[in-house]
Design a protein around this motif. Structure first.
Motif, PDB file in Angstrom:
ATOM      1  N   UNK A 151      -1.973 -18.610   6.182  1.00  0.00           N
ATOM      2  CA  UNK A 151      -2.958 -19.570   6.685  1.00  0.00           C
ATOM      3  C   UNK A 151      -2.537 -20.257   7.977  1.00  0.00           C
ATOM      4  N   UNK A 152      -1.464 -19.758   8.594  1.00  0.00           N
ATOM      5  CA  UNK A 152      -1.076 -20.298   9.901  1.00  0.00           C
ATOM      6  C   UNK A 152      -1.896 -19.597  10.981  1.00  0.00           C
ATOM      7  N   UNK A 153      -2.738 -20.319  11.719  1.00  0.00           N
ATOM      8  CA  UNK A 153      -3.626 -19.668  12.685  1.00  0.00           C
ATOM      9  C   UNK A 153      -2.909 -19.046  13.870  1.00  0.00           C
ATOM     10  N   UNK A 154      -1.620 -19.378  14.043  1.00  0.00           N
ATOM     11  CA  UNK A 154      -0.882 -18.857  15.196  1.00  0.00           C
ATOM     12  C   UNK A 154       0.193 -17.850  14.790  1.00  0.00           C
ATOM     13  N   UNK A 155      -0.018 -17.150  13.676  1.00  0.00           N
ATOM     14  CA  UNK A 155       0.906 -16.098  13.252  1.00  0.00           C
ATOM     15  C   UNK A 155       0.119 -14.844  12.914  1.00  0.00           C
ATOM     16  N   UNK A 156       0.519 -13.731  13.505  1.00  0.00           N
ATOM     17  CA  UNK A 156      -0.049 -12.418  13.192  1.00  0.00           C
ATOM     18  C   UNK A 156       1.091 -11.479  12.835  1.00  0.00           C
ATOM     19  N   UNK A 157       0.982 -10.831  11.675  1.00  0.00           N
ATOM     20  CA  UNK A 157       2.015  -9.908  11.201  1.00  0.00           C
ATOM     21  C   UNK A 157       1.508  -8.480  11.372  1.00  0.00           C
ATOM     22  N   UNK A 158       2.318  -7.647  12.018  1.00  0.00           N
ATOM     23  CA  UNK A 158       1.939  -6.280  12.340  1.00  0.00           C
ATOM     24  C   UNK A 158       2.709  -5.313  11.445  1.00  0.00           C
ATOM     25  N   UNK A 159       1.972  -4.438  10.760  1.00  0.00           N
ATOM     26  CA  UNK A 159       2.591  -3.444   9.889  1.00  0.00           C
ATOM     27  C   UNK A 159       1.976  -2.070  10.143  1.00  0.00           C
ATOM     28  N   UNK A 160       2.623  -1.037   9.602  1.00  0.00           N
ATOM     29  CA  UNK A 160       2.220   0.326   9.970  1.00  0.00           C
ATOM     30  C   UNK A 160       2.423   1.300   8.825  1.00  0.00           C
ATOM     31  N   UNK A 161       1.704   2.408   8.901  1.00  0.00           N
ATOM     32  CA  UNK A 161       1.917   3.543   8.003  1.00  0.00           C
ATOM     33  C   UNK A 161       2.767   4.624   8.664  1.00  0.00           C
ATOM     34  N   UNK A 162       3.308   4.340   9.840  1.00  0.00           N
ATOM     35  CA  UNK A 162       4.023   5.362  10.607  1.00  0.00           C
ATOM     36  C   UNK A 162       5.418   5.644  10.071  1.00  0.00           C
ATOM     37  N   UNK A 163       6.077   4.656   9.507  1.00  0.00           N
ATOM     38  CA  UNK A 163       7.494   4.796   9.185  1.00  0.00           C
ATOM     39  C   UNK A 163       7.684   5.304   7.757  1.00  0.00           C
ATOM     40  N   UNK A 164       7.886   4.415   6.804  1.00  0.00           N
ATOM     41  CA  UNK A 164       8.222   4.839   5.448  1.00  0.00           C
ATOM     42  C   UNK A 164       7.112   5.666   4.793  1.00  0.00           C
ATOM     43  N   UNK A 165       5.869   5.411   5.164  1.00  0.00           N
ATOM     44  CA  UNK A 165       4.765   6.165   4.572  1.00  0.00           C
ATOM     45  C   UNK A 165       4.607   7.563   5.177  1.00  0.00           C
TER      46      UNK A 165
ATOM     47  N   UNK B  84       3.374   8.673   8.249  1.00  0.00           N
ATOM     48  CA  UNK B  84       2.110   9.019   8.907  1.00  0.00           C
ATOM     49  C   UNK B  84       2.118   8.665  10.393  1.00  0.00           C
ATOM     50  N   UNK B  85       3.257   8.846  11.055  1.00  0.00           N
ATOM     51  CA  UNK B  85       3.340   8.479  12.469  1.00  0.00           C
ATOM     52  C   UNK B  85       2.288   9.197  13.309  1.00  0.00           C
ATOM     53  N   UNK B  86       2.008  10.450  12.979  1.00  0.00           N
ATOM     54  CA  UNK B  86       1.048  11.220  13.763  1.00  0.00           C
ATOM     55  C   UNK B  86      -0.397  10.831  13.549  1.00  0.00           C
ATOM     56  N   UNK B  87      -0.673  10.007  12.541  1.00  0.00           N
ATOM     57  CA  UNK B  87      -2.051   9.595  12.266  1.00  0.00           C
ATOM     58  C   UNK B  87      -2.439   8.296  12.951  1.00  0.00           C
ATOM     59  N   UNK B  88      -1.445   7.506  13.381  1.00  0.00           N
ATOM     60  CA  UNK B  88      -1.684   6.266  14.121  1.00  0.00           C
ATOM     61  C   UNK B  88      -2.552   5.279  13.348  1.00  0.00           C
ATOM     62  N   UNK B  89      -2.021   4.740  12.266  1.00  0.00           N
ATOM     63  CA  UNK B  89      -2.724   3.733  11.477  1.00  0.00           C
ATOM     64  C   UNK B  89      -1.794   2.549  11.248  1.00  0.00           C
ATOM     65  N   UNK B  90      -2.219   1.392  11.705  1.00  0.00           N
ATOM     66  CA  UNK B  90      -1.485   0.160  11.470  1.00  0.00           C
ATOM     67  C   UNK B  90      -2.447  -0.939  11.102  1.00  0.00           C
ATOM     68  N   UNK B  91      -1.907  -2.110  10.790  1.00  0.00           N
ATOM     69  CA  UNK B  91      -2.791  -3.218  10.448  1.00  0.00           C
ATOM     70  C   UNK B  91      -2.129  -4.544  10.778  1.00  0.00           C
ATOM     71  N   UNK B  92      -2.976  -5.560  10.906  1.00  0.00           N
ATOM     72  CA  UNK B  92      -2.542  -6.920  11.205  1.00  0.00           C
ATOM     73  C   UNK B  92      -2.946  -7.815  10.053  1.00  0.00           C
ATOM     74  N   UNK B  93      -2.026  -8.708   9.673  1.00  0.00           N
ATOM     75  CA  UNK B  93      -2.270  -9.715   8.641  1.00  0.00           C
ATOM     76  C   UNK B  93      -2.285 -11.079   9.326  1.00  0.00           C
ATOM     77  N   UNK B  94      -3.292 -11.879   9.045  1.00  0.00           N
ATOM     78  CA  UNK B  94      -3.340 -13.210   9.639  1.00  0.00           C
ATOM     79  C   UNK B  94      -4.455 -14.050   9.063  1.00  0.00           C
ATOM     80  N   UNK B  95      -4.546 -15.274   9.549  1.00  0.00           N
ATOM     81  CA  UNK B  95      -5.643 -16.147   9.145  1.00  0.00           C
ATOM     82  C   UNK B  95      -6.968 -15.498   9.530  1.00  0.00           C
TER      83      UNK B  95
END
Length: 370
Positions: A214-228, A230-241
């Motif tokens: 719930x902090x409006x000034x924090x965005x967390x970036x995660x990806x499916x490229x590494x442990x999952x 899927x680097x060649x598929x280019x799928x990531x996501x952002x978590x935030x308020x």
């Protein structure tokens, strides 16, 4: 015929830049394939069999545009993380999402704080929108939270980048320290918290989702490229308020995350047993790489990622000569680009067959260069 003359002054002021020279580009220059691919932090262990099945099922529908909202994947992530779907946006990997963040915040002359030697693609996006990079050195091979905070306050910077665990060193800060850093930032400074390697990190390195959600000034970036895998598929996501995350809908490419990538990521998220198996293999590979390094007098830096950074014990010249000789003999690795980090080489976790090749070729290289 004269060159086109109406590119922006900003673009014309920038040098041609490639943050990373890919292994395929290097293979074309060499005229042959690498025999061990241990430089891009991909998962050589591959995606789960269930993911391959999902890709095969979806392939027949590749003529259709993807779901512009990534609805199924976003809601699956919502359930997995225990937060609302409106707290999430899916994009074309972390790289693409960082570019969107730069577009949202950076204007010509905007000060942006990062660590000297940290992930160069972030810097690439900042420069592309005319931002002014303000860098602070690493301290003890970790990003220096105190120095980053001081720079933010000094420059009144609206954006600061931190990767935890870190690339290129593999080090990390505790979740408590990251949360304290986030809360100490001015409310007018956005924290881009890059957690690309979160799945391979110890639990104490990752802040609980609720601690920052719930902090409006924090965005967390995660990806499916590494442990999952899927680097060649280019799928990531952002978590935030939710209100902050909604800004991405104003600038993102709504059909940018391809259909097969969405299906693959959804299947990967569902198959947590495979993820656990890969995390175990990564840990074993880190131990193996560390042992290989120690056998040549290198000092492995403790890693929470899917790679190990090996301190070669001297300056950039020695590390670069080792890297060049490995590449010449068909082993693809990388090294940090900025002193004093560039006294090291960086080796990705991979299957035993490729690590055995690395071990053999490194022995040959060290016998030759001493």
């Amino acid at each position: 015929m004269p060159a086109f003359s109406r590119f922006t002054a900003l673009v014309e002021s920038l040098p041609p830049t490639v943050p990373f020279v890919g292994p395929e580009t290097q293979e074309r220059a060499r005229g042959e394939k690498f025999i061990a691919r241990l430089g891009a932090n991909e998962s050589g262990f591959g995606p789960a069999p269930s993911v391959i099945q999902a890709i095969n099922r979806e392939a027949a529908l590749c003529w259709r545009y993807a779901d512009s909202e990534s609805h199924d994947l976003r809601h699956a992530l919502s359930s997995h993380l225990g937060l609302g779907a409106d707290n999430l946006v899916v994009g074309e990997g972390i790289d693409g999402l960082l570019g969107l963040l730069a577009r949202l915040i950076v204007e010509p002359g905007t000060p942006v704080v990062t660590s000297l030697g940290a992930y160069p693609t972030f810097n690439f996006h900042v420069a592309g929108f005319g931002g002014r990079l303000v860098t602070v050195p690493y301290r003890d091979d970790r990003e220096d939270l105190d120095a980053l905070l001081d720079a933010v306050r000094r420059e009144d910077a609206p954006l600061v980048y931190l990767s935890n665990p870190d690339n290129p060193m593999g080090t990390w800060h505790s979740a408590d320290d990251v949360v304290a850093f986030a809360k100490a930032l001015p409310e007018t400074t956005m924290l881009a918290l890059d957690e690309a390697y979160g799945e391979t990190a110890p639990a104490e390195a990752l802040p609980a989702i609720a601690s920052l959600a719930e902090m409006p000034n924090v965005l967390r970036f995660r990806t499916f490229s590494m442990a999952y895998g899927l680097a060649g598929q280019r799928v990531g996501y952002v978590i935030g308020q939710a209100e902050t995350v909604s800004r991405f809908d104003r600038v993102r490419n709504h059909f940018g995350v391809n259909r097969i990538g969405q299906a693959a990521a959804l299947a990967a998220l569902t198959d947590q047993a495979w993820l656990a198996e890969v995390v175990d293999q990564v840990a074993a590979a880190r131990d193996r790489i560390s042992a290989i390094g120690r056998s040549h007098g290198f000092e492995p830096i403790p890693s929470a990622t899917n790679f190990v950074t090996l301190d070669c014990g001297a300056g950039v010249e020695r590390a670069k000569s080792i890297l060049d000789e490995l590449v010449k003999r068909g082993v693809f690795i990388r090294m940090p680009g900025v002193a004093p980090l560039n006294r090291c080489i960086r080796v990705s976790a991979g299957p035993e067959a490729e690590l055995a090749i690395f071990e053999q070729v490194l022995a040959e290289v060290m016998a030759d260069i001493g």
